[in-house]
Structure formats: C-alpha cells, structure tokens
Write a protein that holds these residues in place. Structure first.
Motif, PDB file in Angstrom:
ATOM      1  N   UNK A   1     -21.164  10.530 -44.355  1.00  0.00           N
ATOM      2  CA  UNK A   1     -20.141   9.934 -45.109  1.00  0.00           C
ATOM      3  C   UNK A   1     -18.855  10.932 -44.910  1.00  0.00           C
ATOM      4  N   UNK A   2     -17.620  10.282 -44.578  1.00  0.00           N
ATOM      5  CA  UNK A   2     -16.530  10.992 -43.835  1.00  0.00           C
ATOM      6  C   UNK A   2     -15.629  11.423 -45.091  1.00  0.00           C
ATOM      7  N   UNK A   3     -15.302  12.720 -44.932  1.00  0.00           N
ATOM      8  CA  UNK A   3     -14.298  13.234 -46.053  1.00  0.00           C
ATOM      9  C   UNK A   3     -12.867  12.764 -45.977  1.00  0.00           C
ATOM     10  N   UNK A   4     -12.259  12.229 -46.736  1.00  0.00           N
ATOM     11  CA  UNK A   4     -10.920  12.022 -46.885  1.00  0.00           C
ATOM     12  C   UNK A   4     -10.188  12.627 -47.938  1.00  0.00           C
ATOM     13  N   UNK A   5      -9.431  13.872 -47.570  1.00  0.00           N
ATOM     14  CA  UNK A   5      -8.777  14.528 -48.687  1.00  0.00           C
ATOM     15  C   UNK A   5      -7.553  13.971 -48.893  1.00  0.00           C
ATOM     16  N   UNK A   6      -7.208  14.019 -50.431  1.00  0.00           N
ATOM     17  CA  UNK A   6      -6.035  13.718 -50.843  1.00  0.00           C
ATOM     18  C   UNK A   6      -5.839  12.261 -51.292  1.00  0.00           C
TER      19      UNK A   6
ATOM     20  N   UNK B   1     -25.184   6.761 -62.141  1.00  0.00           N
ATOM     21  CA  UNK B   1     -25.077   8.080 -62.766  1.00  0.00           C
ATOM     22  C   UNK B   1     -23.889   8.659 -62.127  1.00  0.00           C
ATOM     23  N   UNK B   2     -22.633   8.172 -61.781  1.00  0.00           N
ATOM     24  CA  UNK B   2     -21.601   8.640 -61.405  1.00  0.00           C
ATOM     25  C   UNK B   2     -20.738   8.831 -62.346  1.00  0.00           C
ATOM     26  N   UNK B   3     -20.149  10.299 -62.469  1.00  0.00           N
ATOM     27  CA  UNK B   3     -19.296  10.548 -63.536  1.00  0.00           C
ATOM     28  C   UNK B   3     -17.888  10.052 -63.237  1.00  0.00           C
ATOM     29  N   UNK B   4     -17.085   9.781 -64.365  1.00  0.00           N
ATOM     30  CA  UNK B   4     -15.596   9.453 -64.100  1.00  0.00           C
ATOM     31  C   UNK B   4     -14.923  10.432 -63.297  1.00  0.00           C
ATOM     32  N   UNK B   5     -15.175  11.878 -63.679  1.00  0.00           N
ATOM     33  CA  UNK B   5     -14.588  12.953 -62.830  1.00  0.00           C
ATOM     34  C   UNK B   5     -14.680  12.846 -61.408  1.00  0.00           C
TER      35      UNK B   5
ATOM     36  N   UNK C   1     -26.565  14.489 -51.855  1.00  0.00           N
ATOM     37  CA  UNK C   1     -26.887  13.536 -52.468  1.00  0.00           C
ATOM     38  C   UNK C   1     -25.796  12.692 -53.348  1.00  0.00           C
ATOM     39  N   UNK C   2     -24.785  13.599 -53.750  1.00  0.00           N
ATOM     40  CA  UNK C   2     -23.656  12.816 -54.152  1.00  0.00           C
ATOM     41  C   UNK C   2     -22.816  11.892 -53.195  1.00  0.00           C
ATOM     42  N   UNK C   3     -22.991  12.151 -52.036  1.00  0.00           N
ATOM     43  CA  UNK C   3     -22.217  11.466 -51.020  1.00  0.00           C
ATOM     44  C   UNK C   3     -23.200  10.186 -50.612  1.00  0.00           C
ATOM     45  N   UNK C   4     -24.358  10.386 -50.730  1.00  0.00           N
ATOM     46  CA  UNK C   4     -25.015   9.193 -50.736  1.00  0.00           C
ATOM     47  C   UNK C   4     -25.090   8.138 -51.825  1.00  0.00           C
TER      48      UNK C   4
ATOM     49  N   UNK D   1     -31.760  13.948 -47.116  1.00  0.00           N
ATOM     50  CA  UNK D   1     -31.338  14.916 -48.016  1.00  0.00           C
ATOM     51  C   UNK D   1     -31.020  14.600 -49.354  1.00  0.00           C
ATOM     52  N   UNK D   2     -31.846  13.694 -49.736  1.00  0.00           N
ATOM     53  CA  UNK D   2     -31.823  13.140 -51.086  1.00  0.00           C
ATOM     54  C   UNK D   2     -33.337  13.967 -51.861  1.00  0.00           C
ATOM     55  N   UNK D   3     -33.034  14.279 -52.984  1.00  0.00           N
ATOM     56  CA  UNK D   3     -34.098  14.558 -53.875  1.00  0.00           C
ATOM     57  C   UNK D   3     -34.857  13.321 -54.578  1.00  0.00           C
ATOM     58  N   UNK D   4     -36.032  13.573 -55.040  1.00  0.00           N
ATOM     59  CA  UNK D   4     -36.714  12.210 -55.679  1.00  0.00           C
ATOM     60  C   UNK D   4     -35.903  11.455 -56.377  1.00  0.00           C
ATOM     61  N   UNK D   5     -35.180  12.167 -57.465  1.00  0.00           N
ATOM     62  CA  UNK D   5     -34.359  11.381 -58.568  1.00  0.00           C
ATOM     63  C   UNK D   5     -33.420  10.404 -58.016  1.00  0.00           C
ATOM     64  N   UNK D   6     -32.499  11.350 -56.910  1.00  0.00           N
ATOM     65  CA  UNK D   6     -31.384  10.521 -56.348  1.00  0.00           C
ATOM     66  C   UNK D   6     -31.998   9.511 -55.435  1.00  0.00           C
TER      67      UNK D   6
END
Lengths: 490, 395, 251
Positions: free
Chosen positions: C92-97, C137-141, C154-157, C180-185
């Motif tokens: 997944x591509x990063x888009x700063x800003x 399981x993605x936080x508001x932050x 894992x967060x990206x996926x 790149x994911x662990x079993x829970x992710x």
C-alpha cells in the motif's frame, strides 16, 4: 495514457475555468483621473482630511519615489506598469459616512455576499457552531467600507479601524509606528505606496490583551485602471496576542491591475502576531492576458524580547507576484516564522519568499515554503537569512519544496544565506519533485478521478503550511487549492 | 580601445572580446553572479604587469607529466608518453564560450594575447598531468588559457597547483575549457595555495558527453581573494559530473566558489559538495546552482555546502540555487553553518587531548568528507597533509 | 452470471523493451465465487491484479476482459473503482499529509457521485468509518494519521481491508494481502473479507500460502506459471501444492 500526461491535460483545462471572483460590481464610484503628480498626492491627502504631518510624509515619499528605479533583478518578466496610466483614488460614492452597515449601498453588500464574506454580525453569529467570531474590515478599491465588531473589541481595549481613521483618532500611535518598520525609501513600491496609499487597516492590541477574536480584512479591487495601495499597521503591545487574516480578490479584466500594499507589524516584549493571508487576486486568462500585479512589502519587527511574528500565506492568484513577508528579529529570544504555499498555473509568475534578519541573541526562525507550478507558470522562492554578529545562538531552519505539474513550468529556488555569527546554526533543505505515479494510481483505484487526486495530493504536500492557518481560513484555502488546480470543480 | 588600467604590458589579441569587456566592465555586487564579491573594488588598488620567466625549478611532487608555468611563462614539456599531446602556443576557445557569455573576466582573458596550453588525450594516461603555476616576480599578472580534450572511453587525471613566493602580489585570471567525450573519464584537481596577496580568478567550463564522467576537486588554502567558478554542461544521457571543494580562510581572505551545473540531457547525475573553515575576518561564499532543462528528465542533482566559523568576525554567505523545468527529477540541496560541535570537543579533551589539537582533529574530520571522494592516493594524501599544516597556522 | 471474464489476455510492460508478462490468460469468476491464484514469484500474479485495476504500466497486446458484461479495458482506473472493483495492494502506497479519514471520504464520495447518489454527510461518514474500523481493530488515532505513513506491514493490510469494507466492492482483488501478517492479523483480515462477501460478489485472492485459504474458503484454486493458468482445481489443490511444491508442476 500515463498519469502525468493526463494530469497535464487536466491542468490545461484549468485555464478555461472561470475565475470565481471575476465579476465586476456596478457601483457608482468617485475616481480620480489617471496620472500621478504632486497634486494627486495632495488631493488624496485632502480627500482623507489628513493632518499636515501625514501630507508631508506623503510628499517626502513621492519625491523619493520619483528618483527611484523599478527593480530589475526579479525573475518574473512582465510588461512594465506605466504609472501615469493609473488612477490613484477610487471610492464607492457615499453621501455621508455610514453609521451602520444598513446605510451602506446595498450593491456593495451584495458584492460581499458574492465573495462569501459575512459582513453582518448576525451572519457571523449564524456561522459554524462554536467558532470564534471574526471581526472584519472590508476595503473596496481604496477605501475601507465597514468594520464589524468594533464595539466588542473596544471593550477589550483593542483598536481595529481603517487606517485613515486612525491617523485622525490615534495620531500619537500612528506617528510612533508608521513607516518605522518599512522606511519610505525601502524599495520602489513601498515608496510609491507611502505617497499614494488610500486606506487599509489599523490594529492596536494593548498590553497583556489576548485579542478576543480573529481580525480580518478583505481587499477587493473593483474599478478599472485603478491601483490599489493599501496600508496596514498592526501593533501588539507587551504580552499581547492577535491573529489577523487577510483575503484578496479582484474582477476579471483584460488590463493588468496594480496592487502595491505595505504591511507593517510591530511586536513588543512577549507579544505575538500571527498574520495569515489567502491571496486570490485575478491571475489573468489562459493566454496570460490581464491579471493583477501583486507587488507587496510586508515586514514584521520583533522589537521586544521573547516576541514572535508568524506569517502564513496561501498564494494562488495574481499574474505577477513579488512578495517577501519578512521578520526583523531584534529582541532577544524572538521568533520569526514563514509558512507559504504558492500555486501558479497558466502563465502566472511568482517571485516570493521571506527575509529573516537575526539581530537579537538566541533568535529563532523557521521557513517552510511549498511551491506548486503547473501549466506554463514560473515560480521562484527567494529568501534571505541573515545572522548578524550580535545574534549569538541564532537558529534557522529553512525548507523549500517544489512540485512541478507538467513539463512547461519551472521552479526556481534562490535562498540567500549570510552568516556572521559563530555560534549560530543554519540549516537549509530544498527539494523539487513531481507527484508520484504510484500515489496517483493508488488514489484512482479508490475511485477518485485525476483532478480530485491531484487536488488531494497537493493538499497533502502543503499540509505543514495549511495546518498553520486558522480553522475557518484553512477550509477556504483547501478549496482554493482544489480550484486553482482542478479546473472542472466550481 | 585599450586594456584596463590594472593590467599592463600585455598585447591585445581579440578586439571583439575587449570591446565587449569594456562595455560591461568589472563586475560589482549588482551583478547577481557576483553578489558577494565586488571585483571592481578588489582590482581598484593595484596595477599588475606581465613579467619575465625566471629559472625557478621545483620538485616533481606527483611524479607527473609536468608543465611549469613561472610568472605566466610556460616552459617546455618533454618525454611525453604515448596517447597524450601537449602543445604550447596557438589556441582558441570555442566560439560558444566567448560569444554567448556576458562574463567580464572570461572576456578579459580572451582579450589578452598569450600562449595556450592544449592538452589532447587519446589514450588512458596513468600518470598525473600536472600544471605547476609558480610566481616570484612582484605584481605579476598572468592569464592562463588551457584547453583539454579527452577522447571517447579514455581516462586521465589533471592537477593544477598555484604557488607564489612570499609577499608576492599576483593577479591570476585563468580560463579553462574541457571537452569530455562519450564514456571518457576526467578527474581534475586544483590546489590554490598562494602565500602572498593573490587575486585568483578562475573559470572552468566543461562539456560532458554521453556516459562520461567529469569531476573537479578544488582546494583553497588561505589566499587573499579566490574565485573558483565552474560551469558544467551535461550534454549526453547517463553522464555524471561532480564538483567538490574545500577551503580554509584566515585574516581577511575571501573565497568564492560559484558552481553551475546545467543538466541538458536525461538520466544524469550531478553532485556539488563544499566545505570550509573560516577564522579571523575571512569570508566564505558559495553560490551553487543546479539547472535542469525540460529535456533532462530523471535528473538526480545534489548540492551541499557546510562551513564552520571559528571567529566572531568571520562570515559565510551562500546562495544554493535550483532552477528546474522538468517534472520527473530528484534535486536537493542543503546548507549549514555553525561552530565546532562542543560535545565532540569536550569528548576529545576529556580523553586528554589538548584543545588546539582536538579542534584541529575535528576540523580535519569535517573536511575529510570531501577528500574521501578523491580517487588518486597521492593527491588525497597531499591535500590531507596540507590541511593539517594550514590548520596549524590558523588555529 | 459472469462477473469477470478474461479471455486469452496478453500483456507486456509498457516501455520500448518491455517484457511480455501475461501470455494468454483465461479466467472466469461468477458472482458469489471466491478464486485463489497461487504460483511462484515472477509469474505475473500481481501484474494481473494491477491490470484489472487499471494500471498504465502495462500494455495489453491481445485478449479481452469483460466485467459485468462490459469491456473493462476501455475504462479508466477510477471508473473501474467506482463500478465496484477494489484492489488491495501488496505494498500500500504512503501519502504524507492526507489523513486516512479524509482520503476515504474523498473515495467514498467519488463512488456516490459516480452512481448519482448524494455525497455522505461528514458526521455520518465518521460514524460509519468508526464502526467499520472497530470491527477491524483499528483505532481512531490511526484514522487521523496520514494514509499508510508510519504504519507497520500488518497495519497497512488491515487499513486496506478497512478501505474495502467502506467502499463495498463487487469484485475484490487481494494481492498477497496475507504476506507479512501474523496469525491474529491474518484472522482479522479474513473475517473482514468474509463479512463483505455475499452471493452478489466475487473475490480474486493472490497468495503464496495455503494459510490464508484456511480462513477464506475458495471455490476455485488456480496455479499460475509463466503468465498463464496451468491448472485449476478446488481447495484440495492448495493443500496438494503446499505438500509437493511448485516443482510438481514443472517449475
């Protein structure tokens, strides 16, 4: 088709996008005949019923200006202004000075409605829930037409009024600070302004006062062949704080219009001034015809210790821009900041940047400049960081990033650095790049068309600057970035 | 039309250049390209003259193919290996360089009559080629004219050293034109170490063709006024140009490095890296520019200038510029000015090293980042040795 | 009914010396079906998903792709997205800003506009986003952070899965979403896919491992080698592949 080529096409379409503020208001106005001589200067002063000292000041400036030459070192190439072809005074006709906004020509109010400026206080109150109200001074061509919230501000001791009023009502304050930051002889355009300025805003924040609301001025050039020469003076006394916003628009005309303003800020001990601008003067059509010449001198003087002046600007308009909001960091531990987004498209040319002059000890400055060039436009960041010998422990960080959209535009970065202090640290970084193909692809696979994607990515590129803008302005500025780059939106 | 007053004893070789020079005159600060160095002022006080040769002999330090130039008079070159020709006498700069440039000192050089050094390299040359400039006559003026050509696919290294006798006042206005053909590699070193009051103005123009490599490494050890100007035109794809320099200044010395790299073809790289140390009232100037034409996509340009000030009266001025017209490029510049890192200094003194030596070591380390790029061992060691020596005199 | 129909697809990298990567690929996905493609590195699996999503890095030299009965190759990338194709990127591509929530609001509104529906109200969008984020399981932050910037693999996926659930596609293309994911992710992502899946929708899952297929049961498993599909079977083929390796298939 590669993403970049499509982007170019999108951008090319832009020219066809009608300038949203390009209407001409049919308002009766009193305009001086074109031309400039000593008599015109005297007549402007007389019209304003100015005291003798101000007239003398103007005449001195006019004399100096006649001997000066227009600067040649600028990157933008433009047809020189014939200063004798301009009218130097234009005022909406008012029988008498209006006592309240109800007495203002309704056509004038219509203009402000079109501009989306909530001049009436109840409209302001009806605005976003919980938002701080904003006091507004509106300058139409050369004359201030109305200032809101005057009374509330007065209670806090804040003076916010047209400068023409301040000259009469607060002569001591004006005499003390006027031209003390930008001397008459500073440059060609500031000398001209000092001779012929017609109005502008005056702000005084007394000692220890945190100004209860944002102050704002909207400038608009309406009359044809008229130069706008406004003059702004803001004084923040010891320990005070003020946030000031400035917005600019002009009608669409084939001839070039001239805007040569002077803005002076003075921050005394522990005071802070935050000055934000969203500049959207008419930039000319897609062939580069018409548009405003924006030649502005803006300078802040951090006169007291621990004072701070912060300039934030979003510049999307004007055919030619020449503007370097600067900070003189005189007081020890004072701070100067410059955050700028400049977008040029079609045949626009912008030469903009800042000067940070470090004089006091442990002074600090930060410059963040984001330039976006599209179409056939050309853009220059020109900055000076000067550390004087006295400025031990001075720090500067400069970051200039340029983004090019298409292959017919240019970006130029010219940071002058002069350092005479051993214990100072200056850092400078600059980059030039384009929008990454993979970011474009990612956005489009999420359903956004290329225009929307470009607008979004450019907003991301400008984030560091945009977040410095006050909330109400930020939303407007974000949309403006979209409009100036997207084309079909509107 | 005649030559300017400060220059005497020379004949005129090119009237057109002289006319052009007289129209412009010496550059003042109004000229953007000379923003921090007012040549009209620098050359207002003294008259410089053409001087005769003298039988000065110097060691062949670099075991090189050596050309000696004494007080502006070029000596003979013998025993040349195969693959290199050096002729002294007639020569010509390219019309493009002379006609298009509104550069006053370049025009002045071309106005004045004098021998050219023409160096043609047609084979790989392992030995260094050394032009040794030495002056010992008073108020000497000399205007070197050098044209270097290196054939396709060949490699060579050239070093120029500038030395003068003690208290010998010198005006040098050097003009060098370099042609680097396809896939060739030319390494150039210039070492300015005049002891006396030298006004050293040098202009180098290099044309760099496809897949070739050009570099200049400049070192200035404490001279009065030095202006090292380098302009590189990258004309072919996949070429690489690197211009680096080190300067050390004391007393009232002024050192101006003005570099311009013009990327005119795609897929090329360029680097500018300059580092300086200034003491007393010395002034360092760096004006670096990366120009990227709209044809020059995929350009990778890098520019860095760092300086350390040792005295309250020293100063550094800079103008690191980018001018870019292509949208798929990576260009960056950085610049920093400051003092010796006090933590590092403390660390060294805490280990028992006296403060002066500690400073010297830290400054050497600071400059070594530039020297680390020098391929030629003899030159690198020579520069490092001279740095230590110069540092001892300025600290 | 056929959701996707690929016939004899040939494609090469779009530059003068571009290599041919797809060499006559055939694949049909019906509504409600989940297909998995397995195969060694460099056989063109990722290329296939990128081509379906509308990347301009490749040139189609032969063959056709129909989506919902229309010629897919005629459409721009954003049109495909708005008509229900979603690519979960391998990287997944990063888009700063740009905050993730802002990005997704733009994406969702683009889809709504395309389908001539009214844009979603900002508050309503935030409500929807938070609700979907919670199940993944993605936080508001995290939603406030710029798109993919500073996220772990894992967060990206998980973020890709969140985007998919907000945009609610008809055809989901998952390009090695499990790497790149662990079993829970992995379980979370799989639950996300299963949650979206319905009899109206199709999925094409690119994977190296049978592991993901323990959680998302495919109707068909294809083995892709050398730019085309050389063998098709059911879930058992994946197990077989795990045991024998690709060598058994001539690689």
């Amino acid at each position: 088709m590669p993403a970049t080529e499509e982007t170019i096409e999108q951008v090319n379409k832009l020219g066809k996008e009608k300038y949203k503020y390009g209407f001409v208001s049919d308002i009766e106005s009193e305009t001086f005949p074109i031309g400039l001589d000593e008599d015109v200067v005297r007549r402007i002063s007389a019209k304003k019923q100015e005291p003798e000292w101000m007239l003398e000041h103007r005449l001195k400036a006019f004399k100096l200006w006649k001997e000066m030459e227009e600067p040649e070192w600028l990157k933008p190439i433009y047809e020189k202004v014939n200063y004798q072809d301009l009218a130097y005074y234009s005022s909406p006709v008012q029988k008498e000075k209006p006592k309240s906004l109800d007495e203002v020509d309704p056509k004038l109010l219509e203009v402000y409605e079109k501009l989306g400026i909530p001049l009436r206080e109840q409209e302001i109150l009806a605005g976003v829930e919980g938002a701080k109200p904003i006091a507004i001074d509106a300058v139409f061509d050369s004359v201030s037409v109305g200032t809101t919230y005057k009374e509330t501000l007065k209670e806090a001791g804040v003076i916010f009024c047209p400068i023409s009023e301040a000259i009469k009502d607060y002569p001591d304050l004006v005499k003390k600070y006027f031209s003390s930051v930008v001397p008459i002889s500073d440059n060609f355009f500031s000398a001209l302004n000092s001779a012929v300025f017609t109005d502008g805003s005056f702000v005084y924040i007394p000692e220890g006062v945190d100004c209860p609301m944002e102050l704002s001025t909207y400038f608009r050039i309406n009359a044809e062949n008229t130069g706008q020469f406004e003059r702004t003076l803001i004084i923040a006394d010891k320990g005070s704080y003020v946030s000031y916003l400035e917005g600019c628009t002009a009608p669409q005309r084939d001839e070039n219009q001239l805007h040569a303003a002077v803005v002076e800020l003075v921050a005394l001990e522990d005071a802070e001034i935050k000055y934000s601008t969203v500049q959207n003067w008419y930039s000319g059509d897609e062939e580069g015809k018409g548009g405003v010449y924006n030649f502005v001198t803006k300078r802040g003087d951090c006169r007291g210790n621990n004072s701070k002046i912060s300039w934030t600007q979003v510049e999307t308009g004007s055919a030619v821009t020449w503007k370097y909001p600067s900070c003189i960091l005189r007081g020890d531990n004072s701070t100067g900041e410059f955050y700028s987004v400049a977008i040029t498209n079609n045949h626009q040319q912008a030469d903009t940047g800042t000067k940070m002059i470090h004089i006091g000890k442990n002074t600090n400055s930060r410059i963040v400049s984001k330039g976006i060039s599209a179409g056939f436009s050309d853009q220059t960041y020109r900055g000076l960081v000067k550390i004087q010998k006295s400025a031990s422990g001075a720090r500067n960080h400069t970051q200039c990033d340029s983004l090019l959209i298409g292959n017919e535009c240019g970006a130029h970065t010219v940071p002058y650095i002069e350092n005479k202090s051993t214990s100072s640290v200056l850092e400078h970084e600059a980059t030039t790049s384009k929008i990454a193909d993979e970011q474009m692809f990612y956005c489009t696979t999420r359903g956004m068309d290329e225009e929307e994607a470009v607008g979004l990515l450019v907003n991301g590129f400008c984030k560091e600057v945009m977040q410095e803008l006050p909330m109400e302005f930020a939303v407007e500025a974000q949309k403006l970035i979209g409009i100036s780059l997207e084309g079909s939106v509107g | 039309m005649s030559l300017p007053n400060f220059l005497q004893g020379f004949e005129i070789a090119d009237k057109k250049s002289l006319d052009c020079y007289n129209d412009i005159g010496l550059p003042t600060k109004k000229n953007e390209n000379w923003h921090y160095l007012d040549m009209a002022r620098v050359l207002s006080k003294q008259v410089y003259q053409k001087q005769l040769n003298d039988n000065h002999k110097s060691d062949n330090l670099f075991d090189a193919i050596k050309i000696s130039v004494v007080n502006g008079n070029i000596g003979s070159v013998d025993n040349l290996p195969e693959g290199i020709s050096i002729t002294v006498g007639d020569g010509k700069f390219s019309d493009e360089l002379i006609n298009e440039k509104k550069h006053p000192l370049l025009l002045l050089n071309n106005s004045v009559a004098g021998d050219f050094i023409n160096i043609d390299i047609s084979q790989d040359i392992k030995q260094l080629i050394h032009i040794d400039y030495y002056n010992n006559a008073p108020n000497v003026a000399f205007l070197p004219k050098v044209v270097i050509r290196i054939a396709s696919g060949k490699t060579a290294s050239i070093i120029e050293t500038f030395n003068s006798g003690k208290d010998c006042s010198v005006f040098c206005n050097s003009l060098t034109e370099i042609f680097v053909e396809e896939e060739a590699k030319l390494l150039q070193y210039k070492i300015q170490q005049d002891m006396g009051q030298s006004k050293h103005i040098a202009y180098t123009k290099a044309y760099v063709q496809k897949e070739s490599f050009y570099e200049q490494n400049f070192a200035c050890f404490n001279n009065e006024v030095t202006r090292n100007e380098v302009e590189v035109d990258i004309l072919g794809t996949d070429a690489n140009a690197e211009v680096r320099g080190v300067y050390i200044g004391k007393n009232k010395s002024v050192i101006d490095n003005t570099i311009r790299i013009n990327h005119l073809a795609s897929d090329c790289e360029s680097q500018q890296l300059f580092k300086g140390v200034l003491n007393d009232r010395a002034q360092g100037i760096f004006q670096g520019k990366i120009y990227v034409d709209k044809e020059a996509q995929k350009t990778d340009g890098y520019q860095m200038h760092r300086s350390i000030l040792l005295s309250d009266d020293a100063q550094v001025c800079g103008k690191p510029e980018l001018e870019i017209y292509a949208d798929d490029v990576k260009c960056s510049h950085g610049s920093s000015t400051g003092e010796i890192n006090p933590e590092q200094l403390f660390y060294l003194t805490a280990r028992g090293i006296n403060e002066n030596l500690a400073r010297n070591l830290l400054l050497q380390a600071f400059l070594n980042e530039v020297f680390d790029n020098i391929e030629n061992d003899i030159v690198r060691k020579y520069l490092q040795k001279n740095t230590i020596k110069t540092m001892e005199t300025i600290l | 009914m056929d959701l996707l129909n690929i016939e004899n697809l040939h494609a090469r990298v779009d530059n003068p010396d571009g290599q041919e990567i797809l060499k006559g690929l055939n694949l049909t996905i019906k509504k409600g079906e989940i297909h998995a493609i397995m195969g060694p590195n460099g056989t063109g699996k990722s290329t296939l998903t990128k081509i379906l999503a509308g990347s301009d890095e490749y040139e189609i030299t032969q063959g056709s792709v129909n989506y919902n009965g229309e010629d897919l190759l005629e459409k721009e990338a954003h049109e495909r997205a708005n008509e229900g194709i979603f690519l979960a990127f391998q990287y997944p591509v990063e888009i700063p800003g740009i905050a993730t929530s802002t990005f997704l609001r733009h994406a969702l509104n683009a889809k709504l506009r395309h389908n001539e529906k009214e844009e979603i109200d900002n508050l309503e969008f935030i409500k929807l986003l938070r609700q979907k984020a919670k199940t993944l399981k993605i936080s508001d932050e995290m939603l406030k952070r710029p798109v993919n910037v500073g996220f772990s693999g894992g967060e990206k996926k998980r973020m890709e899965t969140l985007q998919m659930s907000i945009l609610d596609p008809h055809l989901g293309l998952l390009d090695e979403t499990d790497s790149g994911l662990d079993i829970d992710a992995l379980r979370t992502v799989a639950e996300g896919v299963n949650y979206i899946h319905s009899k109206e929708k199709g999925f094409l899952i690119i994977t190296h491992y049978q592991r993901l297929l323990d959680y998302i049961k495919p109707d068909f498993v294809h083995i892709m080698v050398g730019g085309k599909i050389i063998k098709t079977g059911d879930y058992k083929l994946a197990i077989e592949l795990e045991e024998k390796g690709y060598q058994a298939y001539g690689v």
